[in-house]
Motif scaffolding. Structure first.
Motif, PDB file in Angstrom:
ATOM      1  N   SER A 270      33.704  68.620  89.562  1.00  0.00           N
ATOM      2  CA  SER A 270      32.272  68.784  89.823  1.00  0.00           C
ATOM      3  C   SER A 270      31.508  67.504  89.511  1.00  0.00           C
ATOM      4  N   LEU A 271      31.926  66.859  88.428  1.00  0.00           N
ATOM      5  CA  LEU A 271      31.236  65.654  87.993  1.00  0.00           C
ATOM      6  C   LEU A 271      31.362  64.544  89.038  1.00  0.00           C
ATOM      7  N   ALA A 272      32.474  64.524  89.742  1.00  0.00           N
ATOM      8  CA  ALA A 272      32.705  63.495  90.763  1.00  0.00           C
ATOM      9  C   ALA A 272      31.699  63.612  91.905  1.00  0.00           C
ATOM     10  N   GLU A 273      31.024  64.770  91.988  1.00  0.00           N
ATOM     11  CA  GLU A 273      30.020  64.970  93.047  1.00  0.00           C
ATOM     12  C   GLU A 273      28.623  64.534  92.617  1.00  0.00           C
ATOM     13  N   THR A 274      28.474  64.172  91.328  1.00  0.00           N
ATOM     14  CA  THR A 274      27.148  63.771  90.829  1.00  0.00           C
ATOM     15  C   THR A 274      27.096  62.248  90.668  1.00  0.00           C
ATOM     16  N   GLU A 275      25.898  61.746  90.331  1.00  0.00           N
ATOM     17  CA  GLU A 275      25.726  60.316  90.087  1.00  0.00           C
ATOM     18  C   GLU A 275      26.590  59.866  88.909  1.00  0.00           C
ATOM     19  N   PRO A 276      27.283  58.725  89.014  1.00  0.00           N
ATOM     20  CA  PRO A 276      28.073  58.236  87.864  1.00  0.00           C
ATOM     21  C   PRO A 276      27.173  57.913  86.668  1.00  0.00           C
ATOM     22  N   MET A 277      27.640  58.242  85.470  1.00  0.00           N
ATOM     23  CA  MET A 277      26.921  57.852  84.251  1.00  0.00           C
ATOM     24  C   MET A 277      27.909  57.183  83.312  1.00  0.00           C
ATOM     25  N   ALA A 278      28.138  55.878  83.579  1.00  0.00           N
ATOM     26  CA  ALA A 278      29.215  55.136  82.926  1.00  0.00           C
ATOM     27  C   ALA A 278      29.195  55.191  81.392  1.00  0.00           C
ATOM     28  N   PRO A 279      28.024  55.013  80.739  1.00  0.00           N
ATOM     29  CA  PRO A 279      28.064  55.005  79.264  1.00  0.00           C
ATOM     30  C   PRO A 279      28.576  56.332  78.711  1.00  0.00           C
ATOM     31  N   LEU A 280      28.212  57.436  79.387  1.00  0.00           N
ATOM     32  CA  LEU A 280      28.612  58.753  78.900  1.00  0.00           C
ATOM     33  C   LEU A 280      30.102  58.991  79.111  1.00  0.00           C
ATOM     34  N   THR A 281      30.610  58.624  80.275  1.00  0.00           N
ATOM     35  CA  THR A 281      32.048  58.822  80.485  1.00  0.00           C
ATOM     36  C   THR A 281      32.861  57.912  79.571  1.00  0.00           C
ATOM     37  N   ARG A 282      32.308  56.746  79.220  1.00  0.00           N
ATOM     38  CA  ARG A 282      33.017  55.898  78.249  1.00  0.00           C
ATOM     39  C   ARG A 282      33.101  56.577  76.892  1.00  0.00           C
ATOM     40  N   SER A 283      32.045  57.282  76.510  1.00  0.00           N
ATOM     41  CA  SER A 283      32.078  58.013  75.237  1.00  0.00           C
ATOM     42  C   SER A 283      33.118  59.122  75.271  1.00  0.00           C
ATOM     43  N   ILE A 284      33.196  59.818  76.417  1.00  0.00           N
ATOM     44  CA  ILE A 284      34.223  60.861  76.582  1.00  0.00           C
ATOM     45  C   ILE A 284      35.609  60.235  76.485  1.00  0.00           C
ATOM     46  N   GLU A 285      35.763  59.064  77.100  1.00  0.00           N
ATOM     47  CA  GLU A 285      37.060  58.374  77.071  1.00  0.00           C
ATOM     48  C   GLU A 285      37.475  58.046  75.632  1.00  0.00           C
ATOM     49  N   ARG A 286      36.528  57.522  74.849  1.00  0.00           N
ATOM     50  CA  ARG A 286      36.826  57.179  73.451  1.00  0.00           C
ATOM     51  C   ARG A 286      37.220  58.431  72.665  1.00  0.00           C
ATOM     52  N   MET A 287      36.460  59.493  72.858  1.00  0.00           N
ATOM     53  CA  MET A 287      36.753  60.728  72.122  1.00  0.00           C
ATOM     54  C   MET A 287      38.115  61.293  72.555  1.00  0.00           C
ATOM     55  N   GLY A 288      38.393  61.198  73.859  1.00  0.00           N
ATOM     56  CA  GLY A 288      39.678  61.665  74.372  1.00  0.00           C
ATOM     57  C   GLY A 288      40.838  60.904  73.756  1.00  0.00           C
ATOM     58  N   ARG A 289      40.651  59.589  73.607  1.00  0.00           N
ATOM     59  CA  ARG A 289      41.711  58.751  73.039  1.00  0.00           C
ATOM     60  C   ARG A 289      41.985  59.158  71.589  1.00  0.00           C
ATOM     61  N   LEU A 290      40.895  59.363  70.844  1.00  0.00           N
ATOM     62  CA  LEU A 290      41.032  59.767  69.435  1.00  0.00           C
ATOM     63  C   LEU A 290      41.803  61.086  69.313  1.00  0.00           C
ATOM     64  N   VAL A 291      41.388  62.067  70.110  1.00  0.00           N
ATOM     65  CA  VAL A 291      41.963  63.405  70.005  1.00  0.00           C
ATOM     66  C   VAL A 291      43.437  63.387  70.431  1.00  0.00           C
ATOM     67  N   SER A 292      43.729  62.643  71.479  1.00  0.00           N
ATOM     68  CA  SER A 292      45.092  62.552  71.976  1.00  0.00           C
ATOM     69  C   SER A 292      45.998  61.864  70.939  1.00  0.00           C
ATOM     70  N   GLN A 293      45.470  60.835  70.270  1.00  0.00           N
ATOM     71  CA  GLN A 293      46.218  60.159  69.199  1.00  0.00           C
ATOM     72  C   GLN A 293      46.539  61.120  68.056  1.00  0.00           C
ATOM     73  N   ARG A 294      45.551  61.927  67.702  1.00  0.00           N
ATOM     74  CA  ARG A 294      45.762  62.876  66.596  1.00  0.00           C
ATOM     75  C   ARG A 294      46.855  63.877  66.966  1.00  0.00           C
ATOM     76  N   LEU A 295      46.834  64.341  68.199  1.00  0.00           N
ATOM     77  CA  LEU A 295      47.866  65.279  68.633  1.00  0.00           C
ATOM     78  C   LEU A 295      49.234  64.593  68.599  1.00  0.00           C
ATOM     79  N   LYS A 296      49.277  63.336  69.051  1.00  0.00           N
ATOM     80  CA  LYS A 296      50.532  62.585  69.040  1.00  0.00           C
ATOM     81  C   LYS A 296      51.062  62.450  67.614  1.00  0.00           C
ATOM     82  N   GLN A 297      50.187  62.067  66.684  1.00  0.00           N
ATOM     83  CA  GLN A 297      50.605  61.884  65.291  1.00  0.00           C
ATOM     84  C   GLN A 297      51.180  63.166  64.693  1.00  0.00           C
TER      85      GLN A 297
END
Lengths: 243, 243
Positions: free
Chosen positions: B112-139
């Motif tokens: 759905s988000l791909a159909e809306t205007e890009p909001m780069a700063p926000l998706t970058r924040s999601i990316e950072r949070m995703g990286r953190l959470v994925s690392q924790r699961l890996k550990q």
């Protein structure tokens, strides 16, 4: 042989006690949902605080049921349907504990909401959804107590009612937020409350699946029913994307 | 006696196979998170669809692990630490399946988000949070594979990092919505994505608790650590109310 019969009877009694404890926990979880929603509707800060405090009791009950079920499995080494009963008690306790966490979160958000402008139509929608979800939990717990697998399946197969409520409420909330930016903070709380109620509905569905497995030894297969009249992705916010 | 040794060895092998299957499932769940977040960041609709399709595989693995663990408990009637291992496999599989559901939901919202205007700063924040959470699961999955209980506790005790990311992102999103009502639909998707990532973080914490119980026989007690620098309830939206 007399010893054996004694052992069998004692095991049956332990299982009954475990089932009773799960049922009691279910009653507590139901009360927590009802009180959490009531605290939001009535802006009752004292009640919200009670709900938040009482959640520790559900956590303790969960641990207790887990411990007892594991001890029974370890010491009694039950077969087939008795093993399923112990495992089901553990799964149910987990679903009920998470239900309690969600009720607690609703109460916490209620505290914040009490500081904002009242929005009666929206809290009434939350109240309706809360009533539906709480009824479904009650029905499925009754099915557990009475051993009525058909009733459990009936709850499972009407899962989409909750989704429909959630979708309608979601659309209502977005309309408010878009119409008046000052309502965004309050609406965000209400949005998460609705999501929490939807997740409680999912736990009721999980419980129905566990009961079916406990009683029949078979999984309830097939996709869970979903709301049919969901809006298309290009429509407002695609609320069908239940998390 | 020879028979007995054989039985013991066969049981150990079955347990190892079960552990390996959970580890494999963990790897899949990790990949699902990473791909779901990547599909959002790159607005990659094809990747999002893959994530959504692949979720059925995690459901199947969960069922398979559950079935095997229950069969082992029923037929082998393991004691103490072997029983804990089978039960832990079941709990981990449940947490990993729910993690998969959350990743799938992120991918759906990505469509759905791909159909809306890009909001780069926000998706970058999601990316950072995703990286953190994925690392924790890996550990925590590494801790499971290597049997390193200290590493599991280390993940458990830094739970508040995820909350801090979530709180910051929550505030960022509210600011956007309040500033421009046209971003509300997109921001709502991002809000639920952030919530989903936070819940994946909770599952990593659950997994750490299960590993600790499996290896020591004791519960990790005490309140889970919480972010200390949470805003006051009167501040914007009280994001500390994690559901």
């Amino acid at each position: 042989m007399a010893m054996n019969e004694h052992t069998v009877r004692a095991y049956g009694e332990e299982l009954n006690a475990l089932t009773a404890e799960v049922t009691r926990m279910g009653g507590q979880a139901e009360a927590q949902i009802n009180d959490a929603v009531a605290s939001v509707v009535r802006r009752d800060v004292a009640l919200a605080r009670q709900v938040i405090e009482r959640d520790a009791k559900l956590d303790a009950m969960h641990n207790e049921i887990d411990r007892k079920a594991i001890r029974m499995i370890a010491l009694r080494q039950p077969m087939a349907s008795d093993l399923r009963k112990s495992l089901a008690a553990m799964k149910l306790a987990m679903d009920l504990e998470r239900t309690g966490d969600l009720a607690k979160n609703i109460a916490k958000r209620g505290l914040s909401l009490a500081e904002t402008e009242p929005m009666a139509p929206l809290t009434r929608s939350i109240e309706r959804m809360g009533r539906l979800v709480s009824q479904r939990l009650k029905q499925v717990l009754d099915a557990y107590t009475t051993g009525d697998v058909d009733q459990a399946v009936a709850v499972w197969s009407t899962d989409d009612e909750v989704d429909e409520h959630y979708n309608a409420l979601f659309r209502e909330l977005l309309t408010y937020m878009m119409g008046d930016a000052r309502t965004i903070t309050a609406c965000t709380h209400l949005l998460f409350m609705a999501k929490n109620l939807e997740r409680i509905g999912d736990h009721a569905t999980n419980i129905a699946e566990t009961i079916h497995y406990e009683m029949t030894g078979d999984e309830l297969t097939g996709e869970r029913p979903r709301a049919t009249a969901t809006p298309s992705p290009s429509e407002i916010g695609t609320p069908e994307q239940n998390g």
